[in-house]
Write a protein that holds these residues in place. Sequence first.
Motif, PDB file in Angstrom:
ATOM      1  N   SER A 111       0.816  -1.213   0.000  1.00  0.00           N
ATOM      2  CA  SER A 111       0.000   0.000   0.000  1.00  0.00           C
ATOM      3  C   SER A 111       0.854   1.270   0.000  1.00  0.00           C
ATOM      4  CB  SER A 111      -0.946   0.010   1.198  1.00  0.00           C
ATOM      5  OG  SER A 111      -0.226  -0.025   2.394  1.00  0.00           O
ATOM      6  N   LYS A 112       1.967   1.271   0.712  1.00  0.00           N
ATOM      7  CA  LYS A 112       2.788   2.477   0.779  1.00  0.00           C
ATOM      8  C   LYS A 112       3.344   2.840  -0.597  1.00  0.00           C
ATOM      9  CE  LYS A 112       5.576   2.644   4.308  1.00  0.00           C
ATOM     10  NZ  LYS A 112       6.769   2.569   5.174  1.00  0.00           N
ATOM     11  N   TRP A 113       3.870   1.843  -1.309  1.00  0.00           N
ATOM     12  CA  TRP A 113       4.421   2.097  -2.639  1.00  0.00           C
ATOM     13  C   TRP A 113       3.310   2.510  -3.599  1.00  0.00           C
ATOM     14  CZ3 TRP A 113       3.816   0.623  -7.664  1.00  0.00           C
ATOM     15  CH2 TRP A 113       4.831   1.001  -8.545  1.00  0.00           C
ATOM     16  N   TYR A 114       2.201   1.781  -3.596  1.00  0.00           N
ATOM     17  CA  TYR A 114       1.125   2.031  -4.551  1.00  0.00           C
ATOM     18  C   TYR A 114       0.484   3.400  -4.337  1.00  0.00           C
ATOM     19  CZ  TYR A 114      -3.017   1.319  -7.401  1.00  0.00           C
ATOM     20  OH  TYR A 114      -3.999   1.460  -8.340  1.00  0.00           O
ATOM     21  N   ILE A 115       0.237   3.758  -3.095  1.00  0.00           N
ATOM     22  CA  ILE A 115      -0.392   5.050  -2.805  1.00  0.00           C
ATOM     23  C   ILE A 115       0.524   6.201  -3.203  1.00  0.00           C
ATOM     24  CG2 ILE A 115      -1.115   6.556  -0.893  1.00  0.00           C
ATOM     25  CD1 ILE A 115      -2.441   4.071   0.344  1.00  0.00           C
ATOM     26  N   VAL A 118       0.560   6.367  -7.141  1.00  0.00           N
ATOM     27  CA  VAL A 118      -0.666   6.943  -7.707  1.00  0.00           C
ATOM     28  C   VAL A 118      -0.774   8.430  -7.352  1.00  0.00           C
ATOM     29  CG1 VAL A 118      -3.186   6.893  -7.583  1.00  0.00           C
ATOM     30  CG2 VAL A 118      -1.917   4.768  -7.821  1.00  0.00           C
ATOM     31  N   PHE A 119      -0.458   8.795  -6.128  1.00  0.00           N
ATOM     32  CA  PHE A 119      -0.583  10.197  -5.718  1.00  0.00           C
ATOM     33  C   PHE A 119       0.350  11.105  -6.511  1.00  0.00           C
ATOM     34  CE2 PHE A 119       0.669  13.828  -3.103  1.00  0.00           C
ATOM     35  CZ  PHE A 119      -0.562  14.443  -2.968  1.00  0.00           C
ATOM     36  N   PHE A 120       1.629  10.754  -6.564  1.00  0.00           N
ATOM     37  CA  PHE A 120       2.568  11.613  -7.281  1.00  0.00           C
ATOM     38  C   PHE A 120       2.342  11.583  -8.791  1.00  0.00           C
ATOM     39  CE2 PHE A 120       5.102  11.016  -3.316  1.00  0.00           C
ATOM     40  CZ  PHE A 120       5.041  12.334  -2.918  1.00  0.00           C
ATOM     41  N   PHE A 155      -7.352  11.247  -7.250  1.00  0.00           N
ATOM     42  CA  PHE A 155      -6.672  10.270  -6.398  1.00  0.00           C
ATOM     43  C   PHE A 155      -7.684   9.438  -5.617  1.00  0.00           C
ATOM     44  CE2 PHE A 155      -4.615   9.445  -2.199  1.00  0.00           C
ATOM     45  CZ  PHE A 155      -3.667   8.534  -2.641  1.00  0.00           C
ATOM     46  N   ALA A 156      -8.710  10.084  -5.091  1.00  0.00           N
ATOM     47  CA  ALA A 156      -9.742   9.361  -4.335  1.00  0.00           C
ATOM     48  C   ALA A 156     -10.504   8.396  -5.239  1.00  0.00           C
ATOM     49  CB  ALA A 156     -10.700  10.355  -3.681  1.00  0.00           C
TER      50      ALA A 156
END
Length: 174
Positions: A111-115, A118-120, A155-156
């Motif tokens: 989750s840390k890598w994926y979020i 996607v965010f950046f 993002f959401a």
Amino acid sequence: MARIMFYNIIRFIALITVQVVLFKNIGYYNLATFFPYILIILLLPLGTSNFFVYLLAFATGLAIDAFYDSMGIHTAACVALAWFRIVFIRITLEMDVRQSSDSPSWGGLGSKWYISYVFFGTLIHHLTLFVIEVFSFQNFLMTSLSILLSSLSTFAIILLISLLFYKRKSRLGI
């Protein structure tokens, strides 16, 4: 390999259709707009060649520009997103993971890598899109607010879509 290509073609058609039919008409006072079509570029398999990533990003942006009558703005933003994707994957993932044919996913890479990915990625896309669209510093605060709100709303939506299609990585390799 044919199955992966088939899924990506279906994803391309579905996301372009949803973007044009549904999200083109949804917005919040031109401050927050939704662009979940960028998932086409973000979810390409990790082992995809850079040339194909750029080519697909260009085609995706061109398809959206055709429906939005925006004269290349989405194409430029998608190519910037493709550049970000290539650099981010090269910096953050090991060589054996980069060579795989898996798509970046919440369950597969954590989750840390994926979020952060996607965010950046969303932020880079929206920053490029809105800066090219406005192309002046006259309404800097309004443009910044639009970039922030649109990035957060996209993002959401992307996280919601990712949760709907969430698959946990199997430890047995199945």
